[in-house]
Design an enzyme around this catalytic site. Structure first.
Site, PDB file in Angstrom:
ATOM      1  N   CYS A  73       0.874  -1.174   0.000  1.00 24.71           N
ATOM      2  CA  CYS A  73       0.000   0.000   0.000  1.00 24.71           C
ATOM      3  C   CYS A  73       0.907   1.217   0.000  1.00 24.71           C
ATOM      4  O   CYS A  73       1.565   1.511   1.002  1.00 24.71           O
ATOM      5  CB  CYS A  73      -0.923   0.013   1.219  1.00 24.71           C
ATOM      6  SG  CYS A  73      -1.938   1.507   1.310  1.00 24.71           S
ATOM      7  N   CYS A 217      -4.725   6.028  -4.225  1.00 18.27           N
ATOM      8  CA  CYS A 217      -4.057   4.726  -4.139  1.00 18.27           C
ATOM      9  C   CYS A 217      -2.643   4.909  -4.662  1.00 18.27           C
ATOM     10  O   CYS A 217      -2.445   5.120  -5.867  1.00 18.27           O
ATOM     11  CB  CYS A 217      -4.810   3.671  -4.949  1.00 18.27           C
ATOM     12  SG  CYS A 217      -3.991   2.066  -4.994  1.00 18.27           S
TER      13      CYS A 217
END
EC number: 5.1.1.7
Length: 274
Positions: A73, A217
């Site tokens: 992530c 993201c």
């Protein structure tokens, strides 16, 4: 349990120090904490652990809001670096961490930005994982509502990237979950929808596996730029505008690591009984 609430361009996290306190989470506990009405609310839970390798500084674990553990992530990595610095767990500017699928270096810059070495993009289909006979710059994916051309790459987690004419009217809500759960991605996939403004500027929306569409993201931004460069559509330094803000992505092509630079914001600290 003590925790911090943080965000990277609106992609929000609960970050937990697993070095100085003992923590254990079941998927059910994570789903309860992630609930924005009855829990704390977050896109991902990040856990700071002691390093498995003595030459590294920390181990970095990531759980989606649905309780599933993932291996990367990018926005979370920036918040991870900000957290360990704020909490005095390290005073290093270059922080070496391990993840499920490899190591990465997080650099705390003087201008409140965090630069993350995301490693080399992975294009081999079997390693993404993605079902295909060989690497191609574009793959044809058929879904129940439309057939799309996409690039497929792993940035420590699987991504498919679809180019669209207008990011505002892109059918993210319907097409996102169909791509996320497409049979050719056995571990599911993060679906990116990219509008190219020019060779150094794109707009992007990402439907993340296990979380749905998020404000930003980081690994999705990296994937979109990498795919665009491989397809000859983008230069080596690209600004990526996401709903929550902008990131800078640098990649010099195959054989080189990819770098992401952006902000990480601490919102508040809290305590909750599990």
């Amino acid at each position: 349990m003590q925790f911090s609430k943080m965000h990277g361009l609106g992609n929000d996290f609960v970050v937990v120090d697993g070095v100085t306190q003992n923590v254990f989470f079941t998927p059910e506990t994570i789903r309860r904490l992630a609930n924005r009405h009855c829990g704390i609310g977050f896109d991902q839970l990040l856990i700071v652990e002691a390093p498995y390798d003595p030459e590294l500084d920390f181990h970095y674990r990531i759980f989606n809001a649905d309780g599933s553990e993932v291996s990367q992530c990018g926005n979370g990595a920036r918040c991870f670096a900000r957290f360990v610095t704020l909490k005095g767990l390290t005073n290093k500017k270059d922080i070496a961490v391990s993840t499920q699928k490899g190591n990465m270096v997080l650099t705390v810059k003087d201008d409140n930005q965090i630069r993350v070495n995301m490693g080399e993009p992975i294009w081999e289909p079997a390693k993404i994982p993605f079902t295909a006979n060989k690497f191609e710059k574009n793959y044809i994916l058929r879904t129940d509502i439309q057939t799309v051309l996409c690039g497929a790459v792993s940035i420590g987690n699987p991504h498919c990237v679809v180019q669209v004419d207008d990011i505002q009217t892109a059918n993210v809500e319907q097409l996102g979950p169909l791509l996320e759960n497409h049979e050719r991605f056995p571990e599911r996939v993060n679906a990116g929808f990219m509008q190219i403004i020019n060779k150094e500027h794109i707009k992007l929306r990402v439907y993340e596996r296990g979380a749905g569409e998020t404000q930003a993201c980081g690994s999705g931004a990296c994937a979109a730029v990498a795919v665009g460069i491989m397809q000859g559509l983008l230069n080596n330094n690209v600004q990526v505008d996401l709903p929550g803000g902008s990131l800078m992505i640098e990649w010099n092509g195959v054989g080189h690591p990819l770098y992401m630079t952006g902000e990480a914001t601490h919102i508040y600290d809290g305590f909750i009984t599990l």
